[in-house]
Scaffold this motif. Structure first.
Motif, PDB file in Angstrom:
ATOM      1  N   VAL A 222       0.864  -1.187   0.000  1.00 36.41           N
ATOM      2  CA  VAL A 222       0.000   0.000   0.000  1.00 36.41           C
ATOM      3  C   VAL A 222       0.894   1.227   0.000  1.00 36.41           C
ATOM      4  O   VAL A 222       1.792   1.354   0.838  1.00 36.41           O
ATOM      5  CB  VAL A 222      -0.895   0.061   1.260  1.00 36.41           C
ATOM      6  CG1 VAL A 222      -2.021   1.045   1.057  1.00 36.41           C
ATOM      7  CG2 VAL A 222      -1.433  -1.300   1.614  1.00 36.41           C
ATOM      8  N   THR A 223       0.652   2.118  -0.951  1.00 40.06           N
ATOM      9  CA  THR A 223       1.469   3.330  -1.062  1.00 40.06           C
ATOM     10  C   THR A 223       0.542   4.535  -0.968  1.00 40.06           C
ATOM     11  O   THR A 223      -0.536   4.538  -1.573  1.00 40.06           O
ATOM     12  CB  THR A 223       2.203   3.366  -2.419  1.00 40.06           C
ATOM     13  OG1 THR A 223       2.951   2.154  -2.547  1.00 40.06           O
ATOM     14  CG2 THR A 223       3.146   4.547  -2.519  1.00 40.06           C
ATOM     15  N   ALA A 224       0.949   5.545  -0.192  1.00 42.32           N
ATOM     16  CA  ALA A 224       0.102   6.732  -0.047  1.00 42.32           C
ATOM     17  C   ALA A 224       0.959   7.971   0.083  1.00 42.32           C
ATOM     18  O   ALA A 224       2.105   7.913   0.535  1.00 42.32           O
ATOM     19  CB  ALA A 224      -0.799   6.593   1.184  1.00 42.32           C
ATOM     20  N   VAL A 316      -4.338   7.474  -1.558  1.00 37.41           N
ATOM     21  CA  VAL A 316      -3.809   6.107  -1.496  1.00 37.41           C
ATOM     22  C   VAL A 316      -3.812   5.552  -2.917  1.00 37.41           C
ATOM     23  O   VAL A 316      -4.825   5.642  -3.616  1.00 37.41           O
ATOM     24  CB  VAL A 316      -4.680   5.221  -0.575  1.00 37.41           C
ATOM     25  CG1 VAL A 316      -4.125   3.793  -0.521  1.00 37.41           C
ATOM     26  CG2 VAL A 316      -4.762   5.812   0.821  1.00 37.41           C
ATOM     27  N   ALA A 317      -2.678   5.017  -3.349  1.00 39.67           N
ATOM     28  CA  ALA A 317      -2.587   4.492  -4.716  1.00 39.67           C
ATOM     29  C   ALA A 317      -3.513   3.293  -4.857  1.00 39.67           C
ATOM     30  O   ALA A 317      -3.543   2.419  -3.986  1.00 39.67           O
ATOM     31  CB  ALA A 317      -1.154   4.085  -5.024  1.00 39.67           C
ATOM     32  N   ALA A 323       0.972   3.881  -7.689  1.00 39.28           N
ATOM     33  CA  ALA A 323       2.032   3.823  -6.670  1.00 39.28           C
ATOM     34  C   ALA A 323       3.349   4.303  -7.280  1.00 39.28           C
ATOM     35  O   ALA A 323       4.087   5.104  -6.666  1.00 39.28           O
ATOM     36  CB  ALA A 323       2.179   2.398  -6.137  1.00 39.28           C
ATOM     37  N   ALA A 324       3.629   3.875  -8.515  1.00 39.01           N
ATOM     38  CA  ALA A 324       4.877   4.294  -9.175  1.00 39.01           C
ATOM     39  C   ALA A 324       4.879   5.803  -9.388  1.00 39.01           C
ATOM     40  O   ALA A 324       5.924   6.468  -9.250  1.00 39.01           O
ATOM     41  CB  ALA A 324       5.041   3.551 -10.500  1.00 39.01           C
ATOM     42  N   ALA A 325       3.707   6.356  -9.706  1.00 38.18           N
ATOM     43  CA  ALA A 325       3.629   7.811  -9.929  1.00 38.18           C
ATOM     44  C   ALA A 325       3.923   8.563  -8.618  1.00 38.18           C
ATOM     45  O   ALA A 325       4.592   9.600  -8.618  1.00 38.18           O
ATOM     46  CB  ALA A 325       2.253   8.183 -10.469  1.00 38.18           C
ATOM     47  N   LEU A 326       3.439   8.023  -7.509  1.00 40.69           N
ATOM     48  CA  LEU A 326       3.720   8.673  -6.214  1.00 40.69           C
ATOM     49  C   LEU A 326       5.217   8.571  -5.888  1.00 40.69           C
ATOM     50  O   LEU A 326       5.840   9.531  -5.442  1.00 40.69           O
ATOM     51  CB  LEU A 326       2.884   8.038  -5.092  1.00 40.69           C
ATOM     52  CG  LEU A 326       1.365   8.271  -5.169  1.00 40.69           C
ATOM     53  CD1 LEU A 326       0.669   7.615  -3.964  1.00 40.69           C
ATOM     54  CD2 LEU A 326       1.037   9.762  -5.210  1.00 40.69           C
TER      55      LEU A 326
END
Ligand code: FAD
Ligand code: ZN
Length: 474
Positions: A222-224, A316-317, A323-326
């Motif tokens: 989880v990426t945020a 939250v991606a 997620a890659a963009a974040l």
């Protein structure tokens, strides 16, 4: 210094025709580092293909007192890999073999010149993880990572490189090969010699191979990106999310607003994903197994954080692409700073709980020394490690700004010392900080470093003058 032709001839013979180069045009890329800050020169580039060849090179160098600089991917940021004084340059690029992954033991043995990205891929192919992750991973080598004890974005969960190395093969300055490629989790049979070479920046031996520790690959990630009002709020958010996820955070990266602005200005394909600007942001990642309901705990923790004022907004991606963009927002900071103009950089660590106080104390000190300097302090908050950087004022003369480097660095490092911190959290000492190290290390520590150097490299032929400060004679 000039290395006599007869010695250069012996070194060439030790590696054969494919193992050396004297053509200035071909050697040129090895002599300059990626920022263009350092430039070296060498009479000879050696490219050994085996540990036996490295041993032969060092036997000759030791016998003749010939200085050698070892280089991996040439991505180091403190000049350690650059031959400043005409030393012979030893590149590990042809030490590039990878053994099959040991899946049940979860280990991988590779030669020193294999890139970090290749190691990551070899693990990933077997559904395992090698967690070291740096923006330079496509070019930096595992030998360089070990020699610098590299850090990066996943230290919070998995530790520095020294926590990821089970065994090493090292060639000592006199050519002796220490074959310590063990794959043991437990080994208390005397001193843990491999740890002496990890982080020694090419001054104690040449690393030729390593056995690395692999991990189960998390199947949930989880990426945020959260907007936070202050570094103090970010710290509270760190504790809250560690508690909610059972310690599953694998990255927790602090960024100021200006970092986001620089990245979205200079790095193609990036955008601010939140609606309103915020003074600070945290990019975070949690990873775990599919059954542990990690995403639900993480998102509930973020919602609580917003309700409690630790964060003001978050995204939250919902896919790997998002997620890659974040992550691109975080990983583009160094490059965007480079495109923006000159910057004065520090790689410091202070105790995690004191990061907000450090920022509040040190930022105005630099702004007073260089009016208009723009603080771009970002980094690995979970490790207390900040890239405490300053970009030149918009439109300023780069050279005039960089003339402040020494004064700014000393003022910042003095404050780091007050906080009980480190002047080099992850990049090392190399050539850049060797002169200032005595100001921040005790006589006892410096003498212990010199004693180790003298024991392993009595003729001081390996990366001479770097990392270990000489004794000052008045
Ligand atoms: P080199 O630059 O070639 O050498 C670095 C040092 O190691 C030199 O002193 C050299 O003599 C020695 N050395 C290299 N190979 C060997 C060997 N086989 N045996 C003995 N000594 C050797 N670093 C971090 O820690 N964290 C980061 O997040 C990070 N991000 C980066 C981002 C960018 C864009 C860049 C350009 C650099 C970054 N770095 C970071 C710094 C750098 O990538 C690391 O220090 C990396 O570990 C260096 O590996 P290398 O193979 O390029 O080594
Ligand atoms: Zn870093």
């Amino acid at each position: 210094m000039t290395v006599p032709q007869a010695i250069l001839g012996r070194l060439k013979d030790a590696v054969g025709a494919k193992g050396f180069c004297t053509d200035p045009a071909q050697i040129a890329p090895y002599l300059e580092e990626w920022r263009g800050k350092y430039q070296g020169h060498t009479p000879l580039l050696l490219r050994p293909a085996t540990t036996a060849e490295v041993s032969a090179i060092l036997r000759i160098a030791h016998e003749t007192g010939t200085p050698i600089v070892t280089q991996g991917g040439n991505t180091g940021l403190v000049g350690g890999q650059i031959p400043f004084h005409g030393e012979v340059l030893l590149s590990t690029g042809r030490l590039n073999q990878t053994a099959p992954v040991d899946q049940s033991g979860m280990t991988l043995t590779v030669e020193a010149g294999v890139t970090l990205a290749q190691v990551q891929r070899a693990a990933d192919d077997k559904k395992l993880l090698f967690p070291l992750s740096l923006a330079s991973e496509g070019s930096c080598t595992i030998g360089g990572n070990i020699a610098t004890n590299a850090g990066g974005t996943h230290v919070l969960r998995y530790g520095m490189t020294r926590a990821l190395v089970l065994g090493l093969q090292v060639v000592l300055a006199n050519g002796t090969v220490l074959d310590m490629l063990r794959s043991l989790a437990k080994d208390n049979s005397g001193y843990d010699l491999k740890q002496i070479f990890i982080g020694s920046e090419g001054t104690l031996g040449v690393i030729t191979a390593a056995t690395l520790k692999l991990f189960a690959k998390p199947d949930v990630s989880v990426t945020a990106l959260a907007a936070v009002p202050s570094p103090a709020a970010a710290l509270k958010l760190l504790s809250a999310l560690q508690a909610r996820t059972g310690g599953m955070l694998s990255a927790f990266e602090l960024m100021p607003r200006i970092a986001l602005e620089l990245v979205t200005r200079h790095i193609e394909g990036t955008r601010d994903p939140l609606t309103a600007p915020s003074p600070w942001y945290v990019l975070m990642e949690a990873t775990g197994g599919g059954d542990c309901n990690l995403a639900a705990g993480f998102e509930a923790g973020l919602a609580d954080a917003i309700a409690g004022g630790m964060a003001t907004d978050a995204v939250v991606a919902s896919s790997q692409t998002q997620a890659a963009a974040l992550w691109k927002l975080r990983e583009g900071i160094s490059e965007s700073q480079r495109r923006e103009g000159a910057s004065i950089k520090h790689d410091i660590a202070v105790p995690v709980a004191t990061v907000p106080d450090f920022l509040a104390r040190a930022t105005p000190v630099v702004e007073a020394l260089v009016p208009g300097a723009r603080a771009v302090s970002f980094g690995h908050l979970g490790d207390g490690n900040l890239h405490f950087n300053f970009s030149a004022p918009a439109g300023a003369d780069n050279a005039a700004f960089l003339a402040h480097w020494d004064a700014v660095q000393q003022a910042v490092h003095d404050i780091v010392q007050e906080f009980g911190g480190s002047i080099s959290a992850e990049h090392g000492i190399g050539a850049m900080k060797v002169a200032s190290l005595p100001r921040y290390k005790s006589h006892g520590e410096l003498d212990a470093m010199r004693a180790l150097k003298a024991a392993f490299d009595p003729k001081s032929i390996l990366n001479p003058g770097k990392t270990v400060p000489p004794v000052l004679r008045l």
